[in-house]
Design a protein around this motif. Sequence first.
Motif: not given
Lengths: 149, 192
Positions: A86-104
């Motif tokens: 949950t925090l890792l996804v929040r980190f990606q949203v806040v920084n507007d940088t997404y990692c498809p592997f991490c989300l998968a």
Amino acid sequence: MTRDRVLKIINVVFPVIGIGLMVFYDVCDTSCSSLQGTFMGLDLKIIGILFMVGLLALTIPLASRWAGFVQCSRIMILSGTLGGETLLVRFQVVNDTYCPFCLAFGSCILILFIANFTKANRYPALGAFLVGIAAFAIFFEGSVAPLYR
Amino acid sequence: MGLKRVSAVGVFSLLLVWLSAAGSGWAEERNQTFPSFGSGAVEVRLYTDYFCPPCRAMEPGVEPILKDLLKKNAIRLTLADVPLSRLTPLFARNFLYALRENNGAEHALLVRSILMEASTNKEIATQERIEALFKGKGIAFVVWDPKFAFDRYNKLLQEDKINATPTCVIIKNGQKKTFVGGDDIINALKAL
């Protein structure tokens, strides 16, 4: 196929997918992402692989002797990790940088959690979820923009 | 001497001091080595990391295209090293050391490819090893403080919001386009 059999398959297949994702992410594909994170100083990719190996270890026949304990451990590990995710996804949203592997990878954990969750272990699960959030809030360090210091 | 005259002399002196300070800063900036080449209408900023496998894989394909575009004076090229890996600043520093001796595009691309290849050798991880590599390959270099260049890299990295390598930013007719990944970059450069 019985529900137990399906659950066993899920508990083997998704950790293997998770390990594959992290290994693939580590060796890069078309580009190398600057999105990096550590938990207690350890690279999250390594943590992710170790975590999935741990989940796989719980599926070996020897572990079935302590089926109740194993199931409770599994759901607590998954809930704790879900809290961290949950925090890792929040980190990606806040920084507007997404990692498809991490989300998968996070999706694999979510699927594993949904498949293993039962009402009987909702309180330990909730506790572990909150502990996961707290642990990542304290020990997670992420970086997005690479800069020279 | 009246108060007005004293004030005028004071203001003039301050102006002179300020101008000389500004002038020396400008001269210093001009003397700094930075991997920018060509004077074409299209600006190309290529962001790579020596330790990123896709960057290394892209190099043989992208190098002849860049050389050709520079030859035609179609582009202004900036080669920016992105510090994704622990050792990147060391390699980037040495790239700049080599450019201080010869800041030509061909030479820069040659040094880059040598460093790209060296990044696969885990033993080349110290200043001494890189110096030995340069000496072995006949690359002259001068040790200097590249803080100015690193600051410019940082500015570019922030301006272009770089979060992956290889990334190529192409600014044409005031429009900025970003391409990520070797294939997309090569296709975009070929289209120029």
